[in-house]
Design a protein around this motif. Structure first.
Motif, mmCIF file in Angstrom:
data_model
loop_
_atom_site.group_PDB
_atom_site.id
_atom_site.type_symbol
_atom_site.label_atom_id
_atom_site.label_comp_id
_atom_site.label_asym_id
_atom_site.label_seq_id
_atom_site.Cartn_x
_atom_site.Cartn_y
_atom_site.Cartn_z
ATOM 1 N N PRO A 1 1.183 -1.078 -0.051
ATOM 2 C CA PRO A 1 0.283 -0.296 -0.143
ATOM 3 C C PRO A 1 0.926 1.007 0.092
ATOM 4 N N LEU A 2 1.767 0.748 0.524
ATOM 5 C CA LEU A 2 2.843 2.437 1.052
ATOM 6 C C LEU A 2 4.038 2.430 -0.860
ATOM 7 N N ALA A 3 3.179 1.989 -1.746
ATOM 8 C CA ALA A 3 4.576 1.608 -2.879
ATOM 9 C C ALA A 3 4.545 3.018 -3.721
ATOM 10 N N THR A 4 3.234 3.903 -3.932
ATOM 11 C CA THR A 4 3.538 4.850 -4.574
ATOM 12 C C THR A 4 3.181 5.801 -4.018
ATOM 13 N N SER A 5 4.190 6.467 -4.115
ATOM 14 C CA SER A 5 4.316 8.255 -3.082
ATOM 15 C C SER A 5 3.715 9.576 -3.786
ATOM 16 N N LEU A 6 3.175 10.414 -3.018
ATOM 17 C CA LEU A 6 2.759 11.379 -4.059
ATOM 18 C C LEU A 6 3.762 12.841 -3.694
ATOM 19 N N GLY A 7 4.737 12.550 -2.672
ATOM 20 C CA GLY A 7 5.892 13.472 -2.608
ATOM 21 C C GLY A 7 5.604 13.730 -1.212
ATOM 22 N N SER A 8 5.626 14.924 -0.557
ATOM 23 C CA SER A 8 5.368 15.298 1.128
ATOM 24 C C SER A 8 4.166 16.532 0.880
ATOM 25 N N LEU A 9 3.862 16.614 1.921
ATOM 26 C CA LEU A 9 2.385 17.676 2.173
ATOM 27 C C LEU A 9 2.347 17.905 3.591
#
Length: 213
Positions: free
Chosen positions: A36-44
């Motif tokens: 589930p944590l394979a697709t990173s969208l960067g930081s927020l």
């Protein structure tokens, strides 16, 4: 002002607040049931409060849901935010209402058991690690103690009562469904059996019992 304009202003306000009081979180959007944590969208930037906009009330025992202050235009239900304060998943983004997030304290894997019966005298059928199918693996989840317990099946004088737990998960990618009697294991070696599973707009809400064997 219409609903879309109002929503944009609310999320814009959250984004401005997050730049002032937020902390940096890594953002992930699950696309796989086994990673589930394979697709990173960067930081927020995000801030969380105990459903108290004044930030004067700390969170107490047994409370999984928090309010999330972040740029809602960058979020979706089911996203994980991972940072120093903890790991959260976005549970709801209802129009004109606070963004709700769930604080995760465990990482779980779910299995579908396959009953296999032996043959011969005293035949026995049961679930083992060898006949389980992985449904979802490595999902951060909320696993908090429930409000009830029940007697051990053996009912021996020294047996403690069997504990119940409340488990919350985001929607699972691929439309994976959780059923009664599915098996759950966590990162500290506990094993649970699903007693009931409800698929809601906020993800999965389950009652699980700690397995004795």
């Amino acid at each position: 002002m219409d609903g879309n304009t109002l929503q944009a202003k609310i999320y814009g306000g959250y984004a401005k607040a997050a730049t002032r009081i937020g902390l940096s979180f890594a953002q992930y959007r699950p696309t796989s049931a086994t990673n589930p944590l394979a697709t990173s969208l960067g930081s927020l930037l995000a801030s969380f409060n105990a459903q108290d906009w004044t930030y004067k009330k700390p969170q107490g025992y047994g409370k999984a849901v928090w309010y999330c202050v972040a740029d809602g235009t960058q979020l979706a239900v089911g996203d994980y935010l991972v940072g120093a304060p903890g790991t959260f998943f976005i549970a709801s983004m209802q129009p004109a209402l606070p963004i709700q997030a769930v604080l995760c304290n465990r990482t779980v894997t779910l299995y579908r058991p396959q009953q296999e019966a032996s043959t011969g005298i005293g035949a026995y059928g049961g679930n083992t690690a060898q006949n389980q199918t992985v449904l979802a693996q490595g999902f951060p989840a909320s696993v908090l103690q429930g409000s009830k317990s029940e007697s051990s099946v053996a009912r021996l004088p020294g047996d403690p009562r069997q504990g119940w737990w409340n488990m919350l998960l985001p929607p699972l990618p691929g439309g994976v469904l959780i059923n009664y009697a599915d098996v759950v294991t966590d990162d500290i070696g506990k094993r649970y059996l699903v007693s009931s599973a409800e698929q809601t707009s906020m993800g999965w809400r389950m009652a699980v019992t700690e397995a004795e064997t």
